[in-house]
Design a protein around this motif. Structure first.
Motif, mmCIF file in Angstrom:
data_model
loop_
_atom_site.group_PDB
_atom_site.id
_atom_site.type_symbol
_atom_site.label_atom_id
_atom_site.label_comp_id
_atom_site.label_asym_id
_atom_site.label_seq_id
_atom_site.Cartn_x
_atom_site.Cartn_y
_atom_site.Cartn_z
ATOM 1 N N GLU A 188 -6.443 -42.308 -10.897
ATOM 2 C CA GLU A 188 -6.719 -43.690 -11.284
ATOM 3 C C GLU A 188 -7.251 -44.517 -10.113
ATOM 4 N N ASN A 196 -3.817 -37.055 -14.394
ATOM 5 C CA ASN A 196 -4.312 -38.240 -15.095
ATOM 6 C C ASN A 196 -3.143 -38.793 -15.915
ATOM 7 N N SER A 209 -2.800 -41.211 -17.833
ATOM 8 C CA SER A 209 -3.065 -41.744 -19.166
ATOM 9 C C SER A 209 -2.983 -40.650 -20.226
ATOM 10 N N ASN A 210 -2.817 -39.407 -19.789
ATOM 11 C CA ASN A 210 -2.711 -38.287 -20.720
ATOM 12 C C ASN A 210 -1.272 -38.177 -21.228
#
Length: 362
Positions: free
Chosen positions: A4, A94, A96-97
């Motif tokens: 990020e 990641n 957001s996964n």
């Protein structure tokens, strides 16, 4: 976290493009977990030894040599694995996964259950720990959350489906039975690794091998091109689990430095329950539950040996093995501990290769 932070900079600085690649971040996760293990391992072991005094309680009915060679060795070393694995995953994945958070939920949750079990064993100075029903109930509750979460974020056409290896895109819709099946896989894998963890390094390397295999499987299943070429089910987002598997391999490799015979520390239930749960969860997410039983065949053999032993003794009063789990049987037959451990590692590697072959034999 690093994904990020640095990926938005890729448009201005081409160097940061590397953070787009799962393979790069997986390699970073391996090295980070390994580095954390080497830096914090000695400090954690010293602290555990100072707090635990006599170390892990040793079974009186186990191999006689254990009372001499393993007395005073601290347990709960799985905390080192969890530290290296969690920090490395949070740094390189990641975030957001949703699959990353599901796998961390199971890994840390099962680790806390194991921690409670180890703590009671140490404070009560016996090998019983948490009551079996309480431990199983906690595992089931966490697994139900993970299974329902996996269904929610998986494609609708495969949320409740089971993939059959050796057949092209053959999927069985388990419907209402999917959640119980997924729970069985996660809880079963967790306890199977726990049963295998009885000798120095015995469970660590097979977990590392299985983690590497599922790192490859996750990458292939999450890549539409490779999934189509191999004719396996494509599950979007699972490629990110490769980073977690890389962290798992690095954490286990670092822990093995201290767990190799003669072990300076045991992983305890803190490590074995969490590592097994992680493998089971990855298998469920990637739709390779049956392949896990092949790749993790050593864990299956150890579990079956206990089931057979108990069933035979209760029904006939006779024991099939000199002692269960299976590794203790060979110790009782006179095999040296390093011989048992290394030969079981070889078996684990062979089974892993057979499991990976199912990706192509369709």
């Amino acid at each position: 976290m690093l994904y990020e932070i640095f990926l938005p900079l890729a448009d201005d600085y081409s160097l940061f493009n590397v953070f787009r690649y799962i393979t790069f971040r997986s390699g970073g996760a391996v090295l980070t977990a390994l580095l954390i293990s080497f830096i914090f391992g000695p400090k954690i072991i010293r602290w555990l030894k100072d707090k635990q005094g006599e170390g892990q309680p040793i079974r009186d009915d186990g191999p006689e040599s254990h009372l001499l060679t393993k007395k005073g060795t601290p347990t709960m070393g799985g905390a080192l694995i969890l530290l290296a694995l969690s920090v490395s995953t949070l740094l390189w994945a990641n975030l957001s996964n949703p699959f990353i958070w599901i796998i961390l939920l199971v890994t840390i949750g099962f680790g806390l259950i194991g921690f409670g079990d180890d703590y009671l064993k140490l404070t009560q100075r016996n090998t019983k720990g948490l009551p079996g029903k309480a431990k199983l109930l906690a595992q089931v509750l966490i697994s139900v959350l993970a299974a329902t979460g996996t269904m929610a974020v998986s494609p609708p056409e495969m949320g409740t489906h089971l993939a059959i290896p050796f057949f092209k895109e053959l999927m069985l819709n388990l419907g209402l039975f999917y959640v119980p099946f997924a729970v069985f896989v996660m809880v079963g894998a967790s306890n199977a690794v726990n049963l295998t963890d009885g000798l120095d390094g015995l469970a660590t390397v097979p977990v590392m091998i299985a983690g590497a295999c599922f790192g490859l499987i996750s990458y292939l299943v999450g890549n539409t091109i490779f999934a189509e070429y191999l004719q396996i089910s494509y599950v979007p987002g699972t490629g990110e689990l490769t980073v977690f598997c890389g962290a798992l391999v690095g954490a286990c490799l670092g822990f093995l430095w201290f767990n190799a015979p003669p072990a300076m520390v045991f992983m305890g239930d803190t490590g074995s329950l969490s590592m097994g749960g992680a493998l089971g969860t990855i298998a469920v997410i990637t739709k390779h539950e049956i392949v896990l039983s092949i790749i993790g065949g050593l864990f299956v053999l150890e579990t079956v040996s206990v089931i057979v032993q108990v069933a035979s003794y209760k029904t006939t009063g006779k024991r099939v093995f000199r002692m269960a789990p299976l590794h203790h049987h060979f110790e009782k037959k006179g095999w040296a501990e390093p011989t048992v451990v290394i030969r079981f590692w070889i078996i684990s590697m062979i089974l892993a290769l057979i499991g990976l072959a199912t990706l192509k034999l369709r």
